[in-house]
Design a protein around this motif. Sequence first.
Motif, PDB file in Angstrom:
ATOM      1  N   GLY A 107       0.832  -1.182   0.000  1.00  0.00           N
ATOM      2  CA  GLY A 107       0.000   0.000   0.000  1.00  0.00           C
ATOM      3  C   GLY A 107       0.870   1.236   0.000  1.00  0.00           C
ATOM      4  N   GLY A 108       0.256   2.375   0.181  1.00  0.00           N
ATOM      5  CA  GLY A 108       1.009   3.608   0.178  1.00  0.00           C
ATOM      6  C   GLY A 108       0.359   4.667   1.020  1.00  0.00           C
ATOM      7  N   PHE A 109       1.133   5.666   1.370  1.00  0.00           N
ATOM      8  CA  PHE A 109       0.644   6.850   2.077  1.00  0.00           C
ATOM      9  C   PHE A 109       0.862   8.027   1.138  1.00  0.00           C
ATOM     10  N   GLY A 110      -0.156   8.321   0.339  1.00  0.00           N
ATOM     11  CA  GLY A 110      -0.013   9.309  -0.705  1.00  0.00           C
ATOM     12  C   GLY A 110       1.104   8.918  -1.657  1.00  0.00           C
ATOM     13  N   PHE A 111       1.896   9.912  -2.059  1.00  0.00           N
ATOM     14  CA  PHE A 111       3.064   9.648  -2.895  1.00  0.00           C
ATOM     15  C   PHE A 111       4.348   9.658  -2.068  1.00  0.00           C
ATOM     16  N   ASP A 112       4.188   9.593  -0.741  1.00  0.00           N
ATOM     17  CA  ASP A 112       5.331   9.773   0.143  1.00  0.00           C
ATOM     18  C   ASP A 112       5.916   8.467   0.679  1.00  0.00           C
ATOM     19  N   LEU A 113       5.059   7.484   0.974  1.00  0.00           N
ATOM     20  CA  LEU A 113       5.523   6.254   1.602  1.00  0.00           C
ATOM     21  C   LEU A 113       5.021   5.035   0.837  1.00  0.00           C
ATOM     22  N   ALA A 114       5.856   4.028   0.719  1.00  0.00           N
ATOM     23  CA  ALA A 114       5.437   2.688   0.282  1.00  0.00           C
ATOM     24  C   ALA A 114       5.373   1.807   1.525  1.00  0.00           C
ATOM     25  N   ILE A 115       4.335   0.980   1.603  1.00  0.00           N
ATOM     26  CA  ILE A 115       4.122   0.151   2.793  1.00  0.00           C
ATOM     27  C   ILE A 115       3.936  -1.296   2.378  1.00  0.00           C
ATOM     28  N   LEU A 116       4.746  -2.178   2.935  1.00  0.00           N
ATOM     29  CA  LEU A 116       4.567  -3.619   2.774  1.00  0.00           C
ATOM     30  C   LEU A 116       4.097  -4.185   4.110  1.00  0.00           C
ATOM     31  N   SER A 117       3.094  -5.069   4.074  1.00  0.00           N
ATOM     32  CA  SER A 117       2.507  -5.571   5.315  1.00  0.00           C
ATOM     33  C   SER A 117       1.933  -6.969   5.109  1.00  0.00           C
ATOM     34  N   SER A 118       1.992  -7.779   6.161  1.00  0.00           N
ATOM     35  CA  SER A 118       1.371  -9.106   6.103  1.00  0.00           C
ATOM     36  C   SER A 118      -0.103  -9.017   5.764  1.00  0.00           C
ATOM     37  N   GLU A 119      -0.776  -8.049   6.371  1.00  0.00           N
ATOM     38  CA  GLU A 119      -2.210  -7.863   6.153  1.00  0.00           C
ATOM     39  C   GLU A 119      -2.495  -6.387   5.877  1.00  0.00           C
ATOM     40  N   THR A 120      -3.671  -6.132   5.338  1.00  0.00           N
ATOM     41  CA  THR A 120      -4.060  -4.748   5.084  1.00  0.00           C
ATOM     42  C   THR A 120      -4.250  -3.970   6.376  1.00  0.00           C
ATOM     43  N   SER A 121      -4.485  -4.651   7.503  1.00  0.00           N
ATOM     44  CA  SER A 121      -4.659  -3.947   8.774  1.00  0.00           C
ATOM     45  C   SER A 121      -3.410  -3.159   9.144  1.00  0.00           C
ATOM     46  N   GLY A 122      -2.226  -3.658   8.780  1.00  0.00           N
ATOM     47  CA  GLY A 122      -0.992  -2.941   9.054  1.00  0.00           C
ATOM     48  C   GLY A 122      -0.844  -1.690   8.214  1.00  0.00           C
ATOM     49  N   ILE A 123      -1.598  -1.610   7.123  1.00  0.00           N
ATOM     50  CA  ILE A 123      -1.587  -0.439   6.238  1.00  0.00           C
ATOM     51  C   ILE A 123      -2.662   0.557   6.660  1.00  0.00           C
ATOM     52  N   SER A 124      -3.866   0.059   6.887  1.00  0.00           N
ATOM     53  CA  SER A 124      -5.007   0.947   7.130  1.00  0.00           C
ATOM     54  C   SER A 124      -4.918   1.661   8.467  1.00  0.00           C
ATOM     55  N   VAL A 125      -4.344   1.029   9.504  1.00  0.00           N
ATOM     56  CA  VAL A 125      -4.319   1.668  10.823  1.00  0.00           C
ATOM     57  C   VAL A 125      -3.434   2.906  10.854  1.00  0.00           C
ATOM     58  N   ILE A 126      -2.530   3.058   9.886  1.00  0.00           N
ATOM     59  CA  ILE A 126      -1.692   4.257   9.841  1.00  0.00           C
ATOM     60  C   ILE A 126      -2.147   5.222   8.744  1.00  0.00           C
ATOM     61  N   GLY A 127      -3.357   4.990   8.238  1.00  0.00           N
ATOM     62  CA  GLY A 127      -3.929   5.892   7.252  1.00  0.00           C
ATOM     63  C   GLY A 127      -3.477   5.626   5.836  1.00  0.00           C
ATOM     64  N   GLY A 128      -2.834   4.471   5.610  1.00  0.00           N
ATOM     65  CA  GLY A 128      -2.380   4.125   4.277  1.00  0.00           C
ATOM     66  C   GLY A 128      -3.500   3.583   3.410  1.00  0.00           C
ATOM     67  N   GLU A 129      -3.235   3.524   2.128  1.00  0.00           N
ATOM     68  CA  GLU A 129      -4.204   3.000   1.164  1.00  0.00           C
ATOM     69  C   GLU A 129      -3.680   1.686   0.587  1.00  0.00           C
ATOM     70  N   PHE A 130      -4.477   0.649   0.678  1.00  0.00           N
ATOM     71  CA  PHE A 130      -4.121  -0.655   0.122  1.00  0.00           C
ATOM     72  C   PHE A 130      -4.104  -0.573  -1.398  1.00  0.00           C
ATOM     73  N   LYS A 131      -3.028  -1.082  -2.006  1.00  0.00           N
ATOM     74  CA  LYS A 131      -2.902  -1.089  -3.468  1.00  0.00           C
ATOM     75  C   LYS A 131      -3.236  -2.461  -4.034  1.00  0.00           C
ATOM     76  N   ARG A 132      -2.478  -3.477  -3.637  1.00  0.00           N
ATOM     77  CA  ARG A 132      -2.751  -4.827  -4.135  1.00  0.00           C
ATOM     78  C   ARG A 132      -1.909  -5.828  -3.344  1.00  0.00           C
ATOM     79  N   GLU A 133      -2.187  -7.115  -3.582  1.00  0.00           N
ATOM     80  CA  GLU A 133      -1.381  -8.173  -2.981  1.00  0.00           C
ATOM     81  C   GLU A 133      -0.122  -8.395  -3.805  1.00  0.00           C
ATOM     82  N   ILE A 134       0.957  -8.738  -3.112  1.00  0.00           N
ATOM     83  CA  ILE A 134       2.105  -9.302  -3.802  1.00  0.00           C
ATOM     84  C   ILE A 134       1.723 -10.738  -4.138  1.00  0.00           C
TER      85      ILE A 134
END
Length: 403
Positions: A143-170
């Motif tokens: 996922g990502g946080f705007g155009f500023d951060l890329a986020i890799l996470s086991s689950e989408t919960s690790g992305i969404s709780v910090i305000g990130g947007e889920f992009k897709r599964e690896i």
Amino acid sequence: MGGILGIYAFDKIWNVSKFLYYGSIGLQHRGYSYSGISTLNDNGFSTITSNVAPEDLDVKGLEGWAGVAYNGTKQGYPLATDYGVAVIDGIVKDVEGLLKSVYKDPEKGLQESKGVFSMIFLTKDGRMIGYRDESGVKPLEIGGFGFDLAILSSETSGISVIGGEFKREIQPGEMVYIDTYNVSYSRIKDPKPRYCSIDIIYQSRIDSHVFGLDIYDVRVKIGEQLAEEKRIDADVVIGVPDTAIPYAIGYSRKTGIPFTLGFTRTGSPIRTMLASDDFLKVIGVQLKLNPIKASIKGKRVILVDDSMVTGRTLKNTIFSLRSLGAKEVHVLIGSPKLISYCPYGMEVPEEKDLIAANLSDEEISKVIGADSIYWLSLEGLYKVIGHKSLCVGCMTKSYPKEV
């Protein structure tokens, strides 16, 4: 097993330590025996680890524009090497050898990898490499946080709780490569997906999207499938929070038997299946839940749970329900019977410790104090998921890949 998280800022003005901290809390249900965070800045890596849940880590003074985090049942992560820092969920042969080869040539190194795992590797020269082996047993999302951060996470919960947007599964067999200028994907191995059924049934948070599935919706459908397979004459349906509540809702919708809250939470969540302490396993239900007398007294209760391992926690739960006046307690389990261990890092014990592998249904009912018990059928699980590309080794003793 564990929850893994990686965050990469495309501008070095960022400090990602608090993003890692809160994102890791969003994954702590995947294991809380050990946790750690490692960040990278121009002075190198800084790492903190502890035998506590991630919410108890102190990240003051931890700074970096990229980093990784881990929480789970394996000590030693984040793993520091001469080539960088890695977090891994699963089983890998020769981890340090793998990281050395991936540092030198990511695609070739991963092509030669052996194991069942998802990995996030932050190299010392500032590259982040995510990979999911071709079986796809272990999840990994981006996922990502705007155009500023890329986020890799086991689950989408690790992305969404910090305000990130889920992009897709690896995807199984796919690598993602992140540096200051680019995010790119490469197919490393041909996919042979065998998604972990326990991750779907028990492990993932109900607000997560994993293996192409919305976990809450799947669990409600499992409850509906249980209603098709086993109708019980009762007064109320209750689910063991939090994981089994969607199952109970689905069963109630299908049968018309009222769903009610049977428990209230005491303190923070405890995943008793993952507990390493025997005392915690025995009293874990009382530590995290307390029965609601008004929902239970004088009622014929259908008690729905997501899985049964040793039966100790359910035995305690049923004792509590009966002590508060439940007339009958019928148990429904939202998974097929667990009869074998997991070689891929999921905390499923050996066969000798699994109650369903050693006793008949009648014997289990007597041991746990239930009037009856029923497990979801394997075909019912396939029906709900919509395909058979699942790892069900702990239910069948047939495993998709050697490690």
